[in-house]
Design a protein around this motif. Structure first.
Motif, PDB file in Angstrom:
ATOM      1  N   ARG A 245       0.855  -1.192   0.000  1.00  0.00           N
ATOM      2  CA  ARG A 245       0.000   0.000   0.000  1.00  0.00           C
ATOM      3  C   ARG A 245       0.884   1.231   0.000  1.00  0.00           C
ATOM      4  O   ARG A 245       1.719   1.408   0.893  1.00  0.00           O
ATOM      5  N   CYS A 246       0.709   2.054  -1.001  1.00  0.00           N
ATOM      6  CA  CYS A 246       1.582   3.206  -1.184  1.00  0.00           C
ATOM      7  C   CYS A 246       0.730   4.464  -1.102  1.00  0.00           C
ATOM      8  O   CYS A 246      -0.051   4.760  -2.002  1.00  0.00           O
ATOM      9  N   LEU A 247       0.892   5.196   0.003  1.00  0.00           N
ATOM     10  CA  LEU A 247       0.087   6.395   0.241  1.00  0.00           C
ATOM     11  C   LEU A 247       0.858   7.633  -0.174  1.00  0.00           C
ATOM     12  O   LEU A 247       2.024   7.788   0.197  1.00  0.00           O
ATOM     13  N   ALA A 248       0.214   8.551  -0.891  1.00  0.00           N
ATOM     14  CA  ALA A 248       0.850   9.792  -1.319  1.00  0.00           C
ATOM     15  C   ALA A 248       2.237   9.501  -1.849  1.00  0.00           C
ATOM     16  O   ALA A 248       3.249   9.875  -1.245  1.00  0.00           O
ATOM     17  N   PRO A 249       2.318   8.796  -2.980  1.00  0.00           N
ATOM     18  CA  PRO A 249       3.603   8.239  -3.437  1.00  0.00           C
ATOM     19  C   PRO A 249       4.625   9.322  -3.760  1.00  0.00           C
ATOM     20  O   PRO A 249       4.309  10.334  -4.397  1.00  0.00           O
ATOM     21  N   THR A 250       5.849   9.091  -3.319  1.00  0.00           N
ATOM     22  CA  THR A 250       6.974   9.958  -3.678  1.00  0.00           C
ATOM     23  C   THR A 250       7.672   9.346  -4.883  1.00  0.00           C
ATOM     24  O   THR A 250       7.406   8.209  -5.270  1.00  0.00           O
TER      25      THR A 250
END
Lengths: 319, 319, 319, 319, 319
Positions: free
Chosen positions: B36-41
């Motif tokens: 799960r990748c939140l607000a991906p950089t």
């Protein structure tokens, strides 16, 4: 509440049996059963899942309701949701009828006792030769009764639209609008039920499931025709209502136009008159109040001016 | 920010792992992971591309957002964009959920923490038996939670339309128009999200990708049914709103008509009266101001003329 | 009432026969018969079912009427429902023509004597070479006569719409609305008949039933073209009517606008004048009623003020 | 004017070449060229036809312009017409970009210098690794730049609609109508360009021409997605504008209603008062002008009558 | 009237021949003929049927006219109906061009001399190399000329709509409505012609008849593109007209609103003034007519009251 009507063998009479007798009974070739489950409780649904091995998703659908009419083939059975509509006062009442069709058994799950299905249930008790034709024919009988509820709705609908149409051009037409408003909302609700129903019967016709035997397909084609007919009738009613509303709006504008023309005519005639009378009501001493001629001219002008204006308006087809 | 929930082997509990442990873990048969990748950089996205070898176009999509719900099969994985909607005050907030489905791993990329997905993430921690069913089932759980956000929207929508409908025929109905206006714009926005979502599930059903195993297809068929149902509900709401606006416009015209009729009636009655009183207010000395008879006739005419006009209007059903 | 026209053998004349002679006659190769059943009684329908073995559902359709135009292939025969329309005063009258096509025999069941079919019946008596071409050609002849009834309808329709269009911009246009209203309702009714008729001929073309021989398919293609043409004509008429109504509504609004401008102009000119005359009609003793100058100024202002306003209105293109 | 950018061999830098050098250059395997033809003259088009053997119809299209976006496969090449839109003041400017795709060469014919294509042309000079991927990738780069011009349009569009929506319910809303009018006409123009563009990319995806290599198909799928997204955005904007106009019309009617109610209230209050004052302004000598009581009653009635009417109007929720 | 242009052998000049010479001429390989039949008489049609063996239904179509554009393949020939439109004053004139295409001969039957076809006929006399390409190419040349008539129509249409759009917001906009009305009716008529024309060329493209050789299919694809373009242009014009009418209706309502506000303002200001002047015009002896103060107060109130109201209206943004 579970009720089970079973026909153990072709030619024998059908009778109600207990749930625990059903599995044994369904072993014998030619047995046909109809399990009717009214206002299902959790144990009822568990029994269904345990006995027939239905998929958890379909059992979940029976529990939650608020589905749409649909047809879903599963391994060894089919899941069909039908909607029966009826009037409850001035509102529509939707009864969802969830059906499971297995080779020898029809299971119907209703959240509320539907008169249409209840009538078929009675008929099946009295006519074992109907039940003998198989579980798919029992499904047809249920679906036929459900589709007939729509014909009744459409009939009462047509009458109320006839009534609206007669009142559109009446002088006191304001009460027509809430009627049109409610009819259109009802139409939206009925269409939302019959559209997917039509798709259900179309799917049954085109999937060629072994669950529904070929000679019975003609009966489902007949149901499909009925749903198409109902859909077309509703479309026609919808267009009639739109027609009525559009023409009504144009009619109101027209009436308003007439009223305003009348007001303008009245103002056009009396405003100059009132001004003239005011003019000679002024208290200037130099005005010729003693002169008879002045008075006659003033009074005559109060006759001639409106007369000329009326003539002009009449010529200009103002009225 | 990357979080990874992994189930190394069926039957074992799931636990969060570090990104660099993932490749080794995915080697073992039966392993299932959810990244799960939140607000991906940018490093997050590079890691994803490096680890799984996703196509640059899909990584670009995750970076730019502003996609539409879509389903795109690639070699060895599928790229799915879902939209979760929620209320932010009176406006809609759209959260894009970009999902990559590989045989043993689901990757979800969200630009903002979606409560719907967060709830599934919690549930997966506690119920390893769900995760054990495979990455495609995890995708189903996420999609199911996302689709449920639409049901909540539609419910609150129906209530606000019920409210509008009750106010259409009220005498002070002017406040209805901004409400209808805003509801219709919201409907346009929701429909733009749910229409392509329906196509996504339809594509999943019809492509028969090996990524989604056959027994799980039934679950996606259920989601497809839900999106169809939501779409139909929205269509019905849209028609109800159009119905309300059209009938409301006709109702306003009608009210205006009534008001104008009243104004016309008042002018029709008082304009002749005012003229008559002005006539006898003129200062001509030859007018019969001394005559009692003249006065009685003048006063009587001021009673009879409006009386006759009222009678005529009443007969002409003017009121 | 059953009438049977039979051609026992190609080249021989055709003649009416009794129902009990028909089965024997149909044995001979090349025999062609047309059974015409007007206002069918129960014995008539039983005889049909007994003699030809038609499916109970189709016999039921003939009894109940209220079908829609449809084409249903059965084993060994086809069931076709056609609608013939005709004017009955100002309303439409629909005659349902139920046709059964078997290899050597056409059966038509009409609830009421249709002039279109009656004319074909007469023609068949006199022209055995037509009948000799087979039962499918007799069906074509009947269908062609039925489709022609629609052309007549559309023609009379076009004329009445031409008439409406001429009256839209007339000053006394209020009588146009009920006309538009009725025409639109008629259009809805005709379209509901011709749409399924088109589907019927399309189905005949695409099913390639052996009942209809290939050289005759061209004739049915011609009928299909006719129904498409009628449908397109009706669509065009519908659009013309909508165009007329929309522009008419806009025209009424425009007229209303003109009327209101005129009223406003009148009020704008006379209200200040009436006030001025009222001002100098006050009985205050200190007002300069003895002054000639004051009177001249008052009277002049009653000329200059409206003159200036008229000039201003004319410049502002108020008229 | 012809400019040619050629990459003679993979790995080498790209450079501009003369037209007569091109045929030799295209012989070598791996060569890629882009012929850009701005404001084509007749010799330019003849050279294209002579060098590449394009069909006369396509050359004719380049000469006449006024095509629509389209995709036409020919033997050995494909002919693609794209539309790039840009603002020229307040109007839209359409630049037609006619592309010929051969295995090793892309030819673009523009009637006017399109900034979008010019930017790609610059980029290709600096990045030979892009050009190295083949003529089909150069086509993708051009098409991508063209599609991006639509995103910019849609963005500026959304802003102007937001602006319109804020002004609908303002008291001085008359200036909204020309804005809505112009926006809707612009939308029609943009939709006419993007609809066929979408079909172009769909055709490229489904035809599986060898001219476009499989790995590059994903890029065209991305473009197809973009055009679908733009189309949906435009549809949503169109619905928002219709929503705005419909609600605005209803809002105007409502305001008119309020104004008329106010006018009616004023007339209702002052007309009886004016009549009363006129009544006692009559000069009849028998009227009780000397009586103090009569005066008090007259004056009181001038207070009580309007007071009672105001109360009644307030109760009837007239205001 | 029959005219026949024949090319006996490739390379030779084409010349007009007599009807009885045609059969012999068509025997030689490579012969191409174009039979043009203007305002066909019964003998002309019989000659056609006798010489070429056309199906009675197609001959019947040529006699009756009132077809729609269509394409019907028969054994050995194809029957094509095209519509050419032209302006006859302000109305549209439709010329039906019925074409029979056989392998070596094109037969065109026109009810009236179409300038478009006549121009092709002239060109064929002068350019035998065109005719040499075959009867299908002659058909293309005729169809191309017919399709071009639509482009001219659409161009003149666009101009007249530009003209309408400029006048929508003009103060004297009432003359716009009959223009919009007539344009919309014309659009309906043109669309009814071009829609089926498009289907004709689509059918020619997809049927792959040997009558039309493959290299010529590209030309018919070009015609198909043109009809699609015309259809889209017409759709865009239709939307522009609807846009114009809807916004115009809203603009009229707005203007009406302004007019009514002005009327209300005038009535609001002058009605109290008139009442006040009337009040002091009453003849009661007890009123303070001798008092200078009373007069000053009365006159001042006649200045202050309207002044205050104007201020209030201005603040309430009434103007």
């Amino acid at each position: 509440m579970l009720s089970i009507l079973a026909l153990p063998r072709p030619g024998e009479p059908s009778s109600e049996v207990k749930p625990d007798e059903l599995p044994a009974l369904l072993q014998s070739a030619g047995a046909v059963a109809w399990v009717r489950c009214l206002a299902p409780t959790d144990p009822d649904l568990s029994w269904l899942q345990g006995t027939f091995g239905f998929h958890p998703l379909t059992i979940e659908d029976c529990r939650q309701r608020n589905q749409r009419p649909k047809f879903e083939p599963y391994d060894g059975y089919a899941f069909i949701v039908l909607f029966a509509l009826s009037w409850a006062g001035d509102a529509l009442e939707t009864t969802e009828i969830h059906c499971f069709l297995t080779p020898h058994c029809l299971i119907t799950v209703e959240d509320r006792d539907s008169p249409a299905v209840a009538a078929v249930w009675q008929r099946m008790h009295q006519a074992p030769d109907l039940m003998q034709r198989g579980a798919d024919f029992v499904l047809y009988a249920v679906a036929d009764a459900v589709v007939d509820t729509f014909f009744e709705l459409v009939d009462s609908f047509e009458e109320s639209i006839d009534d609206i149409e007669e009142r559109i051009f009446a002088p006191q037409a304001e009460s027509v609008q809430p009627l049109i408003f409610r009819r259109r909302n009802l139409l939206i609700a009925i269409r939302r039920a019959i559209g997917p129903m039509r798709d259900v019967f179309n799917a049954i016709l085109n999937r060629h499931l072994p669950l529904i035997r070929d000679p019975h397909l003609l009966y489902f084609r007949d149901l499909y025709d009925h749903t198409v007919l109902i859909y077309e009738l509703l479309e026609a009613e919808r267009e009639r209502l739109s027609n009525a509303l559009e023409v009504h709006l144009s009619h109101i504008s027209n009436t308003l136009n007439q009223v305003m023309k009348r007001l303008t005519a009245i103002a056009t005639i009396f405003m100059p008159l009132t001004f003239l009378s005011g003019l000679f009501g002024m208290n200037f001493e130099h005005l010729p109040f003693q002169s008879l001629w002045a008075m006659v001219i003033a009074l005559l002008s109060m006759v001639i001016i409106p007369g000329a204006m009326l003539l002009w308006m009449w010529r200009a087809r103002w009225f």
